[in-house]
Design a protein around this motif. Structure first.
Motif, mmCIF file in Angstrom:
data_model
loop_
_atom_site.group_PDB
_atom_site.id
_atom_site.type_symbol
_atom_site.label_atom_id
_atom_site.label_comp_id
_atom_site.label_asym_id
_atom_site.label_seq_id
_atom_site.Cartn_x
_atom_site.Cartn_y
_atom_site.Cartn_z
ATOM 1 N N CYS A 103 0.852 -1.100 0.130
ATOM 2 C CA CYS A 103 0.150 -0.072 0.120
ATOM 3 C C CYS A 103 0.737 1.276 0.244
ATOM 4 C CB CYS A 103 -0.975 -0.059 1.161
ATOM 5 S SG CYS A 103 -2.362 -1.117 1.051
ATOM 6 N N CYS A 113 -6.174 0.803 3.778
ATOM 7 C CA CYS A 113 -5.557 -0.423 3.873
ATOM 8 C C CYS A 113 -5.793 -0.999 5.113
ATOM 9 C CB CYS A 113 -3.883 -0.361 3.386
ATOM 10 S SG CYS A 113 -3.725 0.248 1.796
ATOM 11 N N ALA A 327 -1.820 -6.653 -2.685
ATOM 12 C CA ALA A 327 -2.264 -5.111 -2.517
ATOM 13 C C ALA A 327 -2.157 -4.394 -4.042
ATOM 14 C CB ALA A 327 -1.411 -4.148 -1.498
#
Length: 381
Positions: A103, A113, A327
């Motif tokens: 992130c 996140c 991610a």
């Protein structure tokens, strides 16, 4: 976030992963993994296992770079993603570090996140978190489902609402998230564990398997691979015991098995906490020289038992990469769409067309230093 910063941070991470894959992170075991000393028992003859800790770092670094390039210049302000795992265990701390690093490298605010690990490994805890995420407008989440069957309905509802769902750690067949799984090829991991057990037992003996679930896909596939590796030997599986994601239960189960079955000379611990739990049971029983343990994952306690020789070897995953690459995939699916994201992912999939391997390794006493060096370089030591 400016492209230059995101490119620079990804380039640094890529360089680390590529260098680790190309240099001293893979070596054949040259030392010995004995059954340990202590407990007043005579040490067994040295047994050598061949270990490897290269994982799939090189391919995943290339994929991360491809996703990063595709996202360059795009607006990521609406990306709101989460990583939801199945239990609060040391194993997942590496996944959390990887997820938050991914992130950060993408320039996504930490507030968007979310990492969640059910404190007690309960399905109700995981379901409650998914409800919360949905109400907060999450755009996508990766999940290690506690009960894949129960999760199917929730996943279907979320996907229909445009939320991306990525299976990690354990595949989600029969659900709307079946098309992509980021994690260990579990059958392969189980086969590697079985191969290690076959070697340390010299091809004969009796083994008990302890696991947190007898229905989760990762567990059933690992056990299937483990048993396949034992075919053609004189090793039999005496018991398969469900400890319901509880380390204390795993320890007491192992103690009972050892007390009631003196001919059991091997224990396979499938979930991350099982290795230390079984090691404690074997140590308490004074059987560190006669009962060999092969485990999965690399909890800090597991590595300590590897170092002391109580655990002969442990099959390790790369949860860091499940978090980091996860991610990137979730962000790309929101910004680029699923089809364009999958087109970038496709070249890196396994032959089954749905598994994006985070790699499989085997850590033994002689490979421990190389593995801990890898952890340190990734910031998870």
């Amino acid at each position: 976030m400016l492209r230059t910063r995101r490119s620079r941070t990804l380039a640094t991470a890529t360089a680390v992963l590529l260098s680790l894959a190309a240099t001293g992170c893979s070596k054949s075991a040259g030392g010995s993994d004995t059954a340990g000393s202590g407990s007043g028992t005579k040490a067994a003859a040295p047994i050598t296992l061949a270990g490897s800790v290269t994982f799939n770092q090189a391919n995943l670094a290339k994929l991360d770079a491809a996703l990063n390039s595709a996202l360059a210049g795009k607006d990521l302000s609406k990306v709101d993603i989460a990583m939801v795992v199945n239990v609060a265990a040391d194993y997942w701390k590496a996944g959390q570090v990887g997820f938050l690093k991914g992130c950060s490298d993408l320039g996504i605010a930490k507030s968007k996140c979310t990492y969640f690990a059910p404190p007690n490994g309960k399905l109700t805890e995981q379901n409650s978190e998914l409800e919360t995420l949905r109400s907060q407008g999450v755009t996508g989440y990766s999940i290690s489902a506690i009960d894949p069957t129960s999760a199917a309905g929730t996943i279907h509802t979320d996907v229909q609402k445009g939320i991306s769902v990525l299976a990690i750690d354990s595949p989600l067949p029969g659900t709307d998230a079946a098309s992509l799984y980021l994690g260990t090829p579990n059958y392969t991991a189980g086969f590697q564990a079985g191969t290690a057990m076959k070697q340390v037992l010299g091809g004969k003996g009796k083994v008990a398997i302890l696991v947190g679930s007898l229905t989760a896909s990762n567990a059933t596939q690992r056990i299937a691979g483990f048993e396949a590796a034992l075919k053609g030997t004189k090793i039999t599986v005496a018991q398969k015991v469900n400890d319901n994601l509880q380390a204390s239960t795993a320890t007491s189960d192992a103690e009972t098995i050892l007390a009631n079955n003196p001919d059991v000379n091997g224990l396979y611990g499938v979930y991350s906490y099982d290795g230390p739990a079984l090691a404690q049971a074997v140590t308490s029983a004074g059987k560190t020289a006669s009962v060999h343990i092969v485990s999965d994952d690399s909890d800090a306690q597991t590595l300590k038992f590897i170092k002391s020789g109580v655990i002969s070897g442990t099959v390790v995953q790369m949860p860091y990469q499940q978090g980091y690459t996860g991610a990137y995939i979730l962000a790309a699916e929101k910004v680029l769409g699923k089809d364009k994201t999958m087109a970038l992912v496709k070249p890196y999939l396994e032959k089954d067309g749905s598994t994006l391997s985070s790699g499989v390794g085997l850590v033994t006493k002689s490979d421990l230093g190389a593995y801990q060096s890898l952890e340190s370089q990734l910031g998870i030591g």
